[in-house]
Design an enzyme around this catalytic site. Structure first.
Site, PDB file in Angstrom:
ATOM      1  N   GLU A 207      -4.543  -2.645   1.783  1.00 42.80           N
ATOM      2  CA  GLU A 207      -3.518  -3.561   2.312  1.00 42.80           C
ATOM      3  C   GLU A 207      -2.187  -2.839   2.495  1.00 42.80           C
ATOM      4  O   GLU A 207      -1.465  -3.065   3.463  1.00 42.80           O
ATOM      5  CB  GLU A 207      -3.350  -4.754   1.361  1.00 42.80           C
ATOM      6  N   ASP A 254      -1.000 -13.223  -3.601  1.00 40.50           N
ATOM      7  CA  ASP A 254      -0.270 -11.953  -3.621  1.00 40.50           C
ATOM      8  C   ASP A 254       1.026 -12.107  -4.412  1.00 40.50           C
ATOM      9  O   ASP A 254       1.637 -13.183  -4.429  1.00 40.50           O
ATOM     10  CB  ASP A 254       0.042 -11.488  -2.195  1.00 40.50           C
TER      11      ASP A 254
END
EC number: 2.3.2.5
Length: 368
Positions: A207, A254
Site C-alpha cells: 500500500e 487504516d
C-alpha cells in the site's frame, strides 16, 4: 497507510467524483461489453442488517480479548515488514497460520505478483481469506499489512507502523478468532439468504509508496487485486458477472490505534452503514461495554464529513464498489514517523473499536 499526496484537494475531488458517479446504486457497469446484470448483484443496495439485542451484544463482546490479541497477533506483526523483506514474509506466514487454524474453514490464498517500483521490480503478495467462496455476495473487511520503507536510520530504529497498519491486521485476526463459532455456522448454512452472503478478509501488500506517493508508486497490492477480480468470473462459471460485483461492501481499516480517533463520513452512498457503526457504538456505551470511554469523545461521527483520501479502496471504488473507509481524521500525530510504535498505542481504544467492528460484521451477515 498512503502517502504524501493524500491531502491534495485535487486528489480528494477526484475521489469524490468517483464516489458520487461510480459507487451510487444503479450506475451502469459494463461486463464483457454488456450492461445487463444478474439480479443478485443489486441485492447489496437493499440489504438490511439483523440488529443485535443487548443479550447478543453481551455474548459477542465477551468472546473477544484484547490482551490475547495483543500477545498472539499484534506483537508478531509489530516488526519492519516492507514488501520483500524478511519481516514481510514472517507476518504473511503468521496471518495465514492464524486463519488456517480456525474451525470456520477459511480458504486462505496468497496472490503473488511482480510490479515495477522506484527500486526496480519487486514481488508483492496479498492475502485473501474467504469464508465461503461459493457464496455470490461477500462483505469485505480489508487493511494493508506492509510497513512503509525507510532508509536505515543512524540510531538503528525501524518503522513498525503500529497504527499503519499492524493494529488493523490484528483486529481482523481477532475478529475471525472471536467470531469463529458464528462464522462456522454461516459457513455451514445451506439455506438462503445466508448461503448467498459470506465474509472475505483481505490483507494488502504494497500500500505504501517506496519513495513518493504517486499513481505508480502506491497501492501496488490493491491495484493488482482489483484488476484481477474484475477479470475473474463470479460465481464460478458465470459469463456476465465477476468477483468485483460480488463485493457487497468494502470496509477498509487504516491508522487505527491512537487515543481519541474521530471517524468521519467519507462516502454518502454508504452513510447508512456508517450510521450502524455509530448506533453500535452508542449501544455498547449504554451497556457499559466500552473502556475508558466518554460520549464526548465519540469515535464515529456522522455529522462530520470529509473529502475521501487515497488508500487501498481507490482501485475498488473506481470499479463501482461501495466503500466504508474507517480512517480517522485527523491522522494520528505519529503518522509516518518512528514513533508509530507500541508505546503510543491506546489499548482501550483498540478494544472498543474492535468490539464495534465485530458487532457490525455479525449484523451485516444476519447472524443476530
Amino acid at each position: 497507510m498512503a502517502g504524501e499526496r493524500r491531502d491534495s484537494k485535487a486528489a480528494a475531488f477526484f475521489c469524490l467524483a468517483w464516489a458520487l458517479c461510480l459507487a451510487l446504486p444503479g450506475f451502469p457497469q459494463h461486463v464483457g461489453g454488456r450492461e445487463d446484470r444478474a439480479d443478485w448483484t443489486q441485492e447489496k443496495y437493499s440489504h438490511r442488517p439483523t440488529i443485535l439485542n443487548a443479550t447478543s451484544i453481551l455474548q459477542v463482546t465477551s468472546q473477544t480479548n484484547v490482551n490475547r490479541m495483543w500477545q498472539n497477533d499484534l506483537h508478531p506483526i509489530l516488526i519492519e515488514r516492507y514488501p520483500g523483506s524478511p519481516g514481510s514474509y514472517a507476518v504473511r506466514q503468521h496471518i495465514k497460520h492464524r486463519l488456517q487454524g480456525l474451525q470456520a474453514g477459511w480458504l486462505v490464498e496468497e496472490d503473488t505478483f511482480q510490479s515495477h517500483t522506484p527500486y526496480g521490480y519487486r514481488t508483492f503478495s496479498n492475502i485473501i481469506s474467504t469464508l465461503n467462496p461459493l457464496a455470490k455476495r461477500h462483505l469485505v473487511v480489508a487493511c494493508h499489512y506492509d510497513s512503509k520503507y525507510f532508509l536505515p536510520q543512524l540510531d538503528g530504529k525501524v518503522f513498525v507502523g503500529a497504527t499503519d497498519s499492524a493494529v488493523p491486521c490484528a483486529m481482523m485476526l481477532e475478529l475471525a478468532r472471536s467470531l469463529d463459532r458464528q462464522l462456522s455456522f454461516l459457513k455451514q448454512s445451506s439455506l438462503p439468504p445466508k448461503a448467498d452472503l459470506s465474509l472475505k478478509l483481505i490483507f494488502f501488500d504494497g500500500e505504501e509508496a517506496f519513495v513518493r506517493w504517486s499513481p505508480s508508486d502506491s497501492l501496488y497490492g490493491s491495484r493488482s487485486l482489483a484488476q484481477k477480480m474484475a477479470s475473474t468470473p463470479h460465481p464460478p462459471g458465470a459469463r456476465n458477472t465477476n468477483q468485483i460485483q460480488g463485493i457487497d461492501l468494502f470496509v477498509l481499516l487504516d491508522l487505527i490505534g491512537a487515543r481519541n480517533p474521530v471517524f468521519p463520513v467519507y462516502f454518502l452512498n454508504t452513510a447508512r452503514w456508517f450510521g450502524r457503526l455509530e448506533a453500535i457504538e452508542q449501544s455498547l456505551h449504554d451497556l457499559g461495554l466500552l473502556n475508558n470511554y466518554s460520549s464526548e469523545r465519540q469515535y464515529f461521527r456522522s455529522n462530520i464529513r470529509r473529502y475521501p483520501v487515497e488508500d487501498d479502496h481507490i482501485p475498488f471504488l473506481r470499479r463501482g464498489v461501495p466503500i466504508l473507509h474507517l480512517i480517522p481524521s485527523p491522522f494520528p500525530r505519529v503518522w509516518h514517523t518512528m514513533e508509530d510504535n507500541e508505546e503510543n498505542l491506546d489499548k482501550p481504544t483498540i478494544d472498543n473499536i474492535s468490539k464495534i467492528l465485530q458487532v457490525f460484521v455479525l449484523e451485516y451477515l444476519n447472524l443476530g
